[in-house]
Design a protein around this motif. Structure first.
Motif, PDB file in Angstrom:
ATOM      1  N   ALA A 224      38.332  43.238  49.027  1.00  0.00           N
ATOM      2  CA  ALA A 224      36.966  43.621  48.635  1.00  0.00           C
ATOM      3  C   ALA A 224      36.978  44.665  47.534  1.00  0.00           C
ATOM      4  CB  ALA A 224      36.199  44.144  49.856  1.00  0.00           C
ATOM      5  N   ALA A 225      37.956  45.580  47.572  1.00  0.00           N
ATOM      6  CA  ALA A 225      38.026  46.623  46.542  1.00  0.00           C
ATOM      7  C   ALA A 225      38.277  46.040  45.165  1.00  0.00           C
ATOM      8  CB  ALA A 225      39.122  47.628  46.889  1.00  0.00           C
ATOM      9  N   GLU A 226      38.823  44.822  45.116  1.00  0.00           N
ATOM     10  CA  GLU A 226      39.066  44.151  43.841  1.00  0.00           C
ATOM     11  C   GLU A 226      37.909  43.246  43.450  1.00  0.00           C
ATOM     12  OE1 GLU A 226      42.683  42.063  44.455  1.00  0.00           O
ATOM     13  OE2 GLU A 226      43.870  43.873  44.824  1.00  0.00           O
ATOM     14  N   GLY A 227      36.843  43.261  44.260  1.00  0.00           N
ATOM     15  CA  GLY A 227      35.666  42.472  43.927  1.00  0.00           C
ATOM     16  C   GLY A 227      35.559  41.157  44.671  1.00  0.00           C
ATOM     17  N   LYS A 228      36.495  40.856  45.570  1.00  0.00           N
ATOM     18  CA  LYS A 228      36.401  39.600  46.320  1.00  0.00           C
ATOM     19  C   LYS A 228      35.262  39.680  47.330  1.00  0.00           C
ATOM     20  CE  LYS A 228      41.332  38.499  45.949  1.00  0.00           C
ATOM     21  NZ  LYS A 228      42.590  38.242  46.696  1.00  0.00           N
ATOM     22  N   GLY A 229      34.769  38.511  47.709  1.00  0.00           N
ATOM     23  CA  GLY A 229      33.643  38.480  48.637  1.00  0.00           C
ATOM     24  C   GLY A 229      32.447  39.180  48.030  1.00  0.00           C
ATOM     25  N   GLY A 231      32.540  42.376  47.683  1.00  0.00           N
ATOM     26  CA  GLY A 231      33.251  43.353  46.870  1.00  0.00           C
ATOM     27  C   GLY A 231      32.577  44.694  46.700  1.00  0.00           C
ATOM     28  N   HIS A 232      32.488  45.137  45.446  1.00  0.00           N
ATOM     29  CA  HIS A 232      31.970  46.474  45.138  1.00  0.00           C
ATOM     30  C   HIS A 232      30.530  46.633  45.586  1.00  0.00           C
ATOM     31  CE1 HIS A 232      35.143  47.202  41.768  1.00  0.00           C
ATOM     32  NE2 HIS A 232      35.661  47.147  42.966  1.00  0.00           N
ATOM     33  N   ARG A 233      29.782  45.550  45.607  1.00  0.00           N
ATOM     34  CA  ARG A 233      28.385  45.650  46.026  1.00  0.00           C
ATOM     35  C   ARG A 233      28.289  46.155  47.455  1.00  0.00           C
ATOM     36  NH1 ARG A 233      23.912  40.798  45.997  1.00  0.00           N
ATOM     37  NH2 ARG A 233      22.330  41.923  47.150  1.00  0.00           N
ATOM     38  N   PHE A 234      29.245  45.765  48.296  1.00  0.00           N
ATOM     39  CA  PHE A 234      29.278  46.258  49.669  1.00  0.00           C
ATOM     40  C   PHE A 234      29.809  47.687  49.724  1.00  0.00           C
ATOM     41  CE2 PHE A 234      32.704  46.946  52.775  1.00  0.00           C
ATOM     42  CZ  PHE A 234      31.949  47.234  53.898  1.00  0.00           C
ATOM     43  N   LEU A 235      30.920  47.909  49.033  1.00  0.00           N
ATOM     44  CA  LEU A 235      31.627  49.181  49.176  1.00  0.00           C
ATOM     45  C   LEU A 235      30.828  50.364  48.641  1.00  0.00           C
ATOM     46  CD1 LEU A 235      35.215  47.955  48.304  1.00  0.00           C
ATOM     47  CD2 LEU A 235      34.498  48.956  50.467  1.00  0.00           C
ATOM     48  N   ARG A 236      29.985  50.178  47.633  1.00  0.00           N
ATOM     49  CA  ARG A 236      29.266  51.329  47.088  1.00  0.00           C
ATOM     50  C   ARG A 236      28.284  51.926  48.086  1.00  0.00           C
ATOM     51  NH1 ARG A 236      26.649  47.580  43.461  1.00  0.00           N
ATOM     52  NH2 ARG A 236      24.532  47.098  44.110  1.00  0.00           N
TER      53      ARG A 236
END
Length: 334
Positions: A224-229, A231-236
């Motif tokens: 996810a940190a690399e943008g999979k799934g 990705g960044h939209r979740f992590l932020r």
């Protein structure tokens, strides 16, 4: 950008107002045909401002702002009259909104409080009229300043959910079910991965009329940190949470590995996330006996508190809320 009621990322074109030009004018009256310069200053160009609004929880209303163009300032007048300032544009946004420049990616404004109002893009300054340039050796200046240009460009507004507790786990770990049991929130629940595509918020009641806000965030996956799934939209969204509740289902094939992946993705995205307090909740624990719980507990990190819970069977939820409240109210000794 998701086609739904929850919008957490938009791109808009913004231009603040141009400052009005200073006036070149000379006073003339019946007593003195050359009474001197009296050109006034130009008005300031309109600012573009952001204001926090606790009643908003999405950027959906901003989707319809294709171009945000502030009004120009008015030119100066004779008789040392200053032109009017351009009208400011105030954009109301939910708490947790971050404004960035699209080209540089630089963060420009952050809105965290209800009613907080900041100037995002400043209007150009008005020019000085010729009256400002009169000197003993130059008593009739025939020039004035033009107004400054406003700023323009493509901008990005991002929403990072403000919540006390963020639910972190793989898809279908039981986050939505837990939130629905602990609060009055009604997230979509189904037996397949990525049921939750947008953050859901719920207020969890605690003892003595206390409460805290919990966010059910979209499921994380390895990479996810690399943008999979998502990705960044979740992590932020995790950046705003005071405490992270890592949810691991009891029927996982490898509980230790699942926790490692969750923590690793947080670290890859932003190492500072590991400074947040964390609690591990083993969900769907109604299927476990005491012996199995002990075996699973041995595989979990010793430095992170853990609780065995079942949202369906209402097991361990009081203990979980106690742990969360303890983490939320603990002094920052990390």
């Amino acid at each position: 950008m998701e086609k739904g009621n929850f919008v957490d990322h938009i791109r808009i074109y913004c231009r603040s107002g141009k400052g009005g030009a200073g006036s070149v004018h000379f006073e003339r009256n019946k007593m003195d045909a050359k009474a001197g310069p009296d050109g006034g200053n130009g008005g300031r160009g309109g600012h573009i401002k952001l204001r926090g609004n606790a009643q908003l929880w999405t950027l959906l209303h901003m989707r319809y702002y294709k171009n945000v163009l502030a009004q120009d300032g008015v030119n100066g007048y004779k008789n040392n009259s200053t032109g009017s300032d351009g009208d400011d544009i105030v954009l109301e946004v939910p708490l947790g909104t971050v404004a960035k420049d699209m080209e540089s990616g630089e963060q420009e404004v952050e809105i965290l409080e209800d009613g907080q109002e900041v100037i995002w893009i400043r209007g150009g300054r008005g020019g000085l009229g010729n009256a400002n340039f009169a000197t003993p050796t130059n008593q009739t200046p025939d020039y004035a300043q033009p107004g400054e240009m406003g700023s323009e460009g493509w901008k990005i507004l991002e929403l990072k959910i403000l919540a006390d507790v963020g639910l972190v786990g793989f898809p279908n770990a039981g986050k939505s079910t837990l939130l629905s049991v602990l609060s009055a929130a009604k997230p979509k629940i189904a037996d397949y991965a990525f049921t939750t595509l947008t953050p859901q918020l719920g207020i969890v009641s605690y003892r003595d009329n206390k409460s805290f806000c919990m966010a059910d965030l979209p499921g994380i996956i390895e990479g996810a940190a690399e943008g999979k799934g998502l990705g960044h939209r979740f992590l932020r969204h995790i950046e705003r949470n005071s405490v992270l509740l890592l949810l691991v289902p009891a029927d996982s094939d490898d509980h230790e590995r699942e926790v490692e992946i969750l923590i690793n993705e947080l670290e890859e995205y932003n190492p500072e996330l590991l400074q947040k307090r964390m609690i591990i909740a083993v969900s769907k624990s109604e299927m476990l006996d005491d012996e199995l719980k002990q075996e699973i507990a041995k595989t979990l990190p010793a430095d992170i508190p853990h609780v065995f819970i079942s949202a369906v069977a209402n097991q361990g939820l009081v203990q979980l809320k106690d742990e969360l409240w303890r983490a939320l109210t603990a002094k920052d000794d990390i």
